[in-house]
Design an enzyme around this catalytic site. Sequence first.
Site, PDB file in Angstrom:
ATOM      1  N   LYS A 196      36.251  34.045  43.616  1.00 15.36           N
ATOM      2  CA  LYS A 196      36.819  35.127  42.812  1.00 15.36           C
ATOM      3  C   LYS A 196      36.031  36.400  43.105  1.00 15.36           C
ATOM      4  O   LYS A 196      34.825  36.476  42.865  1.00 15.36           O
ATOM      5  CB  LYS A 196      36.759  34.792  41.319  1.00 15.36           C
ATOM      6  CG  LYS A 196      37.363  35.880  40.432  1.00 15.36           C
ATOM      7  CD  LYS A 196      37.310  35.481  38.970  1.00 15.36           C
ATOM      8  CE  LYS A 196      37.903  36.551  38.081  1.00 15.36           C
ATOM      9  NZ  LYS A 196      37.862  36.163  36.649  1.00 15.36           N
ATOM     10  N   LYS A 249      40.943  34.317  44.512  1.00 10.15           N
ATOM     11  CA  LYS A 249      41.503  35.386  43.692  1.00 10.15           C
ATOM     12  C   LYS A 249      40.820  36.699  44.060  1.00 10.15           C
ATOM     13  O   LYS A 249      39.592  36.734  44.125  1.00 10.15           O
ATOM     14  CB  LYS A 249      41.271  35.068  42.208  1.00 10.15           C
ATOM     15  CG  LYS A 249      41.873  36.083  41.248  1.00 10.15           C
ATOM     16  CD  LYS A 249      41.569  35.705  39.792  1.00 10.15           C
ATOM     17  CE  LYS A 249      42.182  36.733  38.846  1.00 10.15           C
ATOM     18  NZ  LYS A 249      41.875  36.419  37.439  1.00 10.15           N
TER      19      LYS A 249
END
Length: 324
Positions: A196, A249
Amino acid sequence: MYPLRRNRRLRTGEAIRSLVRETAVTPNDFLVPIFVVEGKNVKEEISSMPNYFRYSLDLLEKEVKELWNLGLKSVLLFVKVPNELKDNAGTEAINPEGLMQRAVKTVKNAVPEMLVMTDVALDPYSSYGHDGVVADGKILNDDTTAILAEMSLSHAKAGADFVAPSDMMDGRIFEIRSLLEDEGFYDTGIMSYSAKYASAFYGPFRDALDSAPGFGDKKTYQMDPANRDEAIKETLMDIEEGADIVMVKPGLCYLDIVRDIKNTVNVPVAVYQVSGEYAMIKAAAEKGWLNHDAVVLEQLMAIKRAGANMIASYFAKDAVKLIS
C-alpha cells in the site's frame, strides 16, 4: 513472417476477437467497497465520489441484496465513525456492538452467502486520523498491532469471512493470525494490504470516512511510490506471517508492482482501484472528455491483465451491468 503471417486476421470481427481474447473481467472478479454510517434511511452521496454513497444499516441490507442479484458476491466494509467515539486507542474499534460489527451481521443476515471482508485500521476510529496509536507525534507500531489483532477478532466474532488490514504496520499480520488461531477462528481469512503506497489518490476516500490525518502524512508507514523491490519484500513477509490474499493499492499507477508480485507469489493477488481513480474518470466524463463506460472497462481489463485475481472497485456495479 509477413505476408504469410497477418496478425490482423485475428481482429477482423468481434466473434474472432472474443474467441482469442486473453483476459476477461467477470462479476466474480470484484470486491465491492461499501461505506456504512449510523442512522436510519440514510443514503448520502459522497461529494468527491459522484454516484457513490454511504448507507445506514437498513439500506445496507437492500444494497447487498441488489449486489447479490447482480452476481457480485463479495463486499469490503468501511465505517464512518462519529467524532465523539474517536480516541487515540481505537476503543470503539473493538466494541462488539460497534458499527462495523453490526454491519457485518446485517450483511450476513440479508445474504448469508455473501463474502464479507472488513477494513482493519485505526484511522476511522482515531482522533488523530492516523492508522495507529500516536505518541509525541509518532505512530507506535507494536501498540497498534495489538489493537488491530483485537479488532480483527471482534470482526471474526461478528461473522466476517476475511479481515483486511490496511494499516501497513510491521508484523500486524502475525499478530492477527496468532490471535485468530488462539481463539479458534481457523477459517477466518486475512487479505493484507501488503503493498500500500503513500499515494495522492486517496483524497475522496478520506472524505467518505472523515479519516484524513490530523497532522503530517502517512509516509512513515505507507510505502514510498518510488520503490519497487520493497513491495516484494513486504508481500513475502505478509505471506510468511499468515496472509491468505495480498493486495496492491492503488491500481493503475502500480500495475508493474502487480505483475512483479503475481510472478513471485503463490497466493491470490488483489488490487484496489482507489477513490481518486474513480473520481478522475467521473470528472473527465462529466466534462465530456472521456467515454465513461469504455474507460472504466479498459482500466479494469488492464488491472486484470496485469495479474489481479480480484479487484476492489467503486465501479463494480457499473461494470457488471456493462459486461452483461
